[in-house]
Design a protein around this motif. Structure first.
Motif, mmCIF file in Angstrom:
data_model
loop_
_atom_site.group_PDB
_atom_site.id
_atom_site.type_symbol
_atom_site.label_atom_id
_atom_site.label_comp_id
_atom_site.label_asym_id
_atom_site.label_seq_id
_atom_site.Cartn_x
_atom_site.Cartn_y
_atom_site.Cartn_z
ATOM 1 N N TRP A 110 0.780 -1.234 0.030
ATOM 2 C CA TRP A 110 0.080 -0.118 0.077
ATOM 3 C C TRP A 110 0.992 1.294 -0.007
ATOM 4 C CZ3 TRP A 110 -4.344 0.647 4.151
ATOM 5 C CH2 TRP A 110 -5.393 1.754 3.589
ATOM 6 N N ASN A 114 0.943 4.269 -2.772
ATOM 7 C CA ASN A 114 0.586 5.375 -2.593
ATOM 8 C C ASN A 114 1.598 6.485 -3.095
ATOM 9 O OD1 ASN A 114 -2.034 5.525 -1.288
ATOM 10 N ND2 ASN A 114 -1.176 4.784 0.608
ATOM 11 N N LYS A 117 1.157 6.575 -6.906
ATOM 12 C CA LYS A 117 0.038 7.673 -7.298
ATOM 13 C C LYS A 117 0.525 9.264 -6.742
ATOM 14 C CE LYS A 117 -3.523 4.397 -5.552
ATOM 15 N NZ LYS A 117 -4.526 4.080 -4.712
ATOM 16 N N ASN A 118 1.173 9.419 -5.899
ATOM 17 C CA ASN A 118 1.764 10.850 -5.540
ATOM 18 C C ASN A 118 2.742 11.207 -6.760
ATOM 19 O OD1 ASN A 118 2.232 12.920 -3.395
ATOM 20 N ND2 ASN A 118 4.479 12.276 -3.925
ATOM 21 N N GLY A 174 -2.447 10.302 1.455
ATOM 22 C CA GLY A 174 -1.647 9.029 1.004
ATOM 23 C C GLY A 174 -0.202 9.325 1.553
#
Length: 209
Positions: A110, A114, A117-118, A174
């Motif tokens: 996870w 994250n 995604k950032n 996130g």
């Protein structure tokens, strides 16, 4: 509570999926349904573990990082390039390297998701995400590098604060969640290693073996 609420419908979906397999054994859509249900189970497991102190076990780091990349790759455009490197060399999925650390695998995956995604947000959906893994004495170092807009030095620490975001949408959780998982649950470190405005950022994770 979220994990508990997800549990019943996921169990029901599993049962219906098994019935579909028995009725339509050759249906090409069923493997994808299997994958979606496994993903829901993973999400429920993550919420369950984030609410209590997870058990850490010895895991190979590379397969977990590769799994996160695989998940992100099929959900982002082909304008995003992912590179996994070990000691500066590009790594393919067949490479075998005993880089192990004490991890809760679902939560650590996870963290990588994250950070990816950032990075995608920082690059406005176009650029390169380079993830490198190093085995250094008693630590495993994971660097997640992007070619995005960068972070001003004054904000190196504040980017991990809950609610910090440069996006018009989103809660800015996130990086805060990543920091909690790495530092509180894994007793490691996560920080901005380097960043240059309009050139990119490197986040570093340090894990104990």
């Amino acid at each position: 509570e979220t994990a508990h609420q997800l549990g019943t419908p996921i169990s029901s979906l599993n049962a219906w999926n098994e019935l579909l397999k028995a009725t339509y054994p050759n249906d090409p859509l069923l493997p994808q349904m299997d994958e979606d249900i496994r993903r829901l189970q993973m999400i429920a497991e993550r919420f369950s573990k984030i609410g209590s102190q997870p058990i850490l076990e010895q895991h190979e780091v590379l397969p977990i990082v590769q799994s996160a990349i695989d998940y992100m790759r099929v959900r982002t455009s082909n304008k995003i390039e992912y590179r996994l490197e070990v000691k500066g060399a590009v790594c393919d999925r067949d490479i075998h390297l005993e880089t192990r650390a004490m991890l809760c695998a679902p939560l650590f995956e996870w963290v990588i998701e994250n950070l990816c995604k950032n990075a995608i947000d920082a690059m406005d959906g176009r650029g390169v995400i380079r993830i490198s893994v190093q085995d250094v004495e008693k630590k495993v170092l994971i660097d997640v590098e992007d070619t995005g807009k960068g972070i001003a030095k004054a904000h190196y620490k504040s980017v991990f604060a809950p609610g910090y975001t440069t996006k018009k949408r989103g809660w800015g959780l996130g990086l805060s969640l990543a920091k909690r998982i790495v530092e509180e649950y894994h007793k490691g470190r996560i920080y901005v290693k380097t960043s240059e405005v309009n050139k990119g950022t490197i986040f570093r994770i340090e894990l104990k073996k």
